[in-house]
Design a protein around this motif. Structure first.
Motif, short mmCIF file in Angstrom:
data_model
loop_
_atom_site.label_atom_id
_atom_site.label_comp_id
_atom_site.label_asym_id
_atom_site.label_seq_id
_atom_site.Cartn_x
_atom_site.Cartn_y
_atom_site.Cartn_z
N HIS A 336 0.83 -1.21 0.00
CA HIS A 336 0.00 0.00 0.00
C HIS A 336 0.86 1.25 0.00
CE1 HIS A 336 -3.40 2.53 0.49
NE2 HIS A 336 -3.25 2.74 1.79
N LEU A 337 1.94 1.25 0.78
CA LEU A 337 2.85 2.40 0.79
C LEU A 337 3.47 2.60 -0.59
CD1 LEU A 337 4.38 4.66 2.26
CD2 LEU A 337 6.04 2.94 3.03
N ALA A 338 3.86 1.51 -1.25
CA ALA A 338 4.42 1.61 -2.60
C ALA A 338 3.42 2.27 -3.55
CB ALA A 338 4.81 0.23 -3.11
N ASP A 339 2.15 1.86 -3.47
CA ASP A 339 1.12 2.46 -4.31
C ASP A 339 0.95 3.95 -4.01
OD1 ASP A 339 0.68 0.05 -5.53
OD2 ASP A 339 -1.22 -0.37 -4.52
N ARG A 340 0.94 4.29 -2.73
CA ARG A 340 0.75 5.69 -2.36
C ARG A 340 1.93 6.55 -2.83
NH1 ARG A 340 -2.47 7.04 1.84
NH2 ARG A 340 -2.18 9.12 0.92
N ILE A 341 3.13 6.02 -2.78
CA ILE A 341 4.32 6.78 -3.20
C ILE A 341 4.21 7.17 -4.67
CG2 ILE A 341 6.79 6.52 -3.70
CD1 ILE A 341 7.03 4.99 -1.04
N ILE A 342 3.63 6.31 -5.50
CA ILE A 342 3.53 6.64 -6.93
C ILE A 342 2.16 7.22 -7.30
CG2 ILE A 342 5.31 5.02 -7.66
CD1 ILE A 342 3.09 3.04 -8.43
N GLY A 343 1.46 7.73 -6.27
CA GLY A 343 0.26 8.51 -6.55
C GLY A 343 -1.05 7.85 -6.24
N GLY A 344 -1.05 6.64 -5.75
CA GLY A 344 -2.30 5.98 -5.40
C GLY A 344 -2.96 6.59 -4.18
N GLY A 345 -4.24 6.29 -4.01
CA GLY A 345 -4.98 6.86 -2.90
C GLY A 345 -5.13 5.90 -1.75
N PRO A 346 -5.85 6.31 -0.70
CA PRO A 346 -6.07 5.44 0.46
C PRO A 346 -6.93 4.23 0.08
CG PRO A 346 -6.83 7.70 0.87
CD PRO A 346 -6.49 7.60 -0.57
N LEU A 347 -7.01 3.27 0.99
CA LEU A 347 -7.91 2.13 0.78
C LEU A 347 -9.34 2.63 0.68
CD1 LEU A 347 -6.40 -0.46 3.28
CD2 LEU A 347 -5.99 -0.28 0.82
N ALA A 348 -10.13 1.98 -0.16
CA ALA A 348 -11.51 2.41 -0.37
C ALA A 348 -12.42 1.98 0.76
CB ALA A 348 -12.02 1.86 -1.70
N SER A 349 -12.16 0.81 1.31
CA SER A 349 -13.02 0.27 2.38
C SER A 349 -12.43 0.59 3.74
CB SER A 349 -13.14 -1.25 2.22
OG SER A 349 -13.60 -1.59 0.93
N ASP A 350 -13.31 0.70 4.72
CA ASP A 350 -12.85 0.98 6.08
C ASP A 350 -12.89 -0.31 6.89
OD1 ASP A 350 -11.87 2.35 8.19
OD2 ASP A 350 -13.68 3.51 8.62
N TRP A 351 -12.24 -0.26 8.03
CA TRP A 351 -12.21 -1.38 8.95
C TRP A 351 -13.31 -1.21 10.00
CZ3 TRP A 351 -8.32 -4.65 7.40
CH2 TRP A 351 -7.31 -4.10 6.61
N SER A 352 -13.98 -2.29 10.35
CA SER A 352 -14.94 -2.25 11.45
C SER A 352 -14.14 -2.40 12.75
CB SER A 352 -15.96 -3.39 11.31
OG SER A 352 -16.77 -3.17 10.19
#
Length: 419
Positions: A336-352
């Motif tokens: 997830h950090l790798a994705d965010r570094i190249i411009g990706g956004g946060p996870l779409a779903s939340d945790w309960s």
């Protein structure tokens, strides 16, 4: 003679308690005398005996008397290592708290800055090893916050303490200690600069000595594989490690997905492998609505917090990351950090977040209750393995619950209420 203490080592003091080098030091003893331990230091005769007894093994491995003397003179056990190796962690951090910290906005922004700063180095590493630059950066960020904290323990001191005092895996710690001694003797790093964790993981990307021996790289060609002070060597070493464990160039680690209303949760067993196209035929789609770019890639469905949290289809590279650290939360954070570094956004779903994970004591209690109710999970050892997950799923199916196999505080309360 003046004494000063660095990483628990008395630098500049001659300490002749180890018979292995007494003769070699005789002239120095006569010239300068033997310095006492400083105020507050506690001698450990057992550790001294270990150092003496370990010498033949070090000598047989090619360690010189001079290296051995230079490293161990005045060394005391690492008190932090002694404390931590005997500490059984009871608290389990929920994965959402782990990710909040591991993939913070600050760490993402720093990663993006370093992607620019080390652009040419990362391009060269990517071309040489076939490992995507953002993955290398993400591991650096996860392991030491991009070199911000590499540990404050001298690695040889920590490993010697473990080789001496750890109740288990003695031979493992002996091998790691010998390899660390060879690294110093080979001139790759000064003993004083060999910083790492209390368990011996070293440098910018936290290699154990055995991993350094097998996978470290000399990016700049200076004859040293310096993962402590050379960012380039450390990043190249990480890429080489990932390559050797099967990294697939240009492919992602996984996809966040959404499940259909009547999904067959027997497929979410952390083992069933299907192509992305086959998963899609079963109603599993990307959360952003896009098609999978390579529907022939094979993936496993992973739900780190059960049905009440995000779901992911994990590809080969996810499991390669787990070779670095065999924890689902860690590999997810790196990806997830790798994705965010190249411009990706946060996870779409939340945790309960009310579905808190169990402590080890609570897990043992859950296992005992499952066994009593006829859902055999084996020994109540507080560890969640395949047998425990199968037992949980069997219980959930029997009670009309979603059989996701996730042990949470909510599930434990439910089983208790069943009486």
């Amino acid at each position: 003679m003046e004494c000063r203490k660095v990483q628990g080592r008395l630098v500049g003091c001659l300490f002749n308690a180890r018979a292995v080098w007494r003769a070699a030091c005789a002239s120095l003893v006569l010239a300068g005398g033997v310095a006492a331990l400083p105020a507050g230091a506690v001698a450990d005769p057992g550790f001294d005996r270990f150092v003496t007894d370990f010498w033949p093994k070090a000598q047989a491995a090619g360690i010189s008397p001079q290296t051995y003397k230079n490293v161990f003179t005045g060394m005391e056990p690492d008190t932090d290592t002694l404390r931590l190796m005997n500490k059984q962690s009871e608290f389990v951090k929920p994965i959402w708290e782990y990710l909040d910290s591991a993939v913070s906005d600050t760490r993402v922004e720093k990663g993006r800055e370093l992607l620019v700063q080390y652009d040419q180095v990362l391009r060269n590493i990517e071309a040489r090893y076939g490992v995507d630059r953002e993955a290398v950066l993400a591991i650096w960020g996860m392991e030491t916050n991009y070199g911000g904290y590499m540990g404050r323990h001298n690695v040889i001191q920590a490993l010697a303490t473990l080789a001496y005092g750890a109740p288990r895996r003695k031979e493992f710690w002996h091998r790691e200690l010998l390899t660390a001694l060879k690294i110093v003797q080979g001139g790759h790093v000064r003993f004083e600069d060999m910083e790492g964790s209390w368990a011996g993981a070293m440098g910018h990307t936290q290699f154990m000595p055995s991993s350094w021996k097998a996978y470290s790289a000399d990016y700049n060609g200076d004859g040293r594989r310096d993962i402590w002070t050379s960012v380039e060597d450390a990043l190249a070493s990480t890429a080489f490690y990932l390559k050797k464990h099967g990294w697939q160039t240009g492919k992602t680690w996984g996809y966040e997905v959404k499940l259909p209303a009547k999904f067959d949760f027997r497929l979410a067993d952390d083992d069933t492998t299907l192509t992305l196209g086959e998963w899609q035929k079963r109603g599993v789609d990307r959360v952003n609505g896009r098609n999978f770019p390579r529907p022939g890639d094979r993936a496993i469905l992973v739900m780190p917090a059960g049905v009440n949290g995000p779901a992911f289809l994990m590809l080969r590279n996810f499991f390669v990351i787990k070779r670095y650290n065999n924890a689902t939360a860690y590999a997810l954070a790196v990806g997830h950090l790798a994705d965010r570094i190249i411009g990706g956004g946060p996870l779409a779903s939340d945790w309960s977040r009310e579905h808190m994970p169990l402590t080890r004591t609570e897990t043992a209690e859950l296992q005992q209750l499952l066994n009593r109710r006829g859902f055999n999970v084996g020994a109540a050892d507080g560890k969640v393995g395949p047998a425990t997950r199968r037992g949980i799923r069997a219980y959930q199916r029997a009670r009309g619950l979603v059989p996701d196999g996730y042990p949470s505080i909510v599930l434990l309360a439910k089983i208790k209420m069943d009486g």
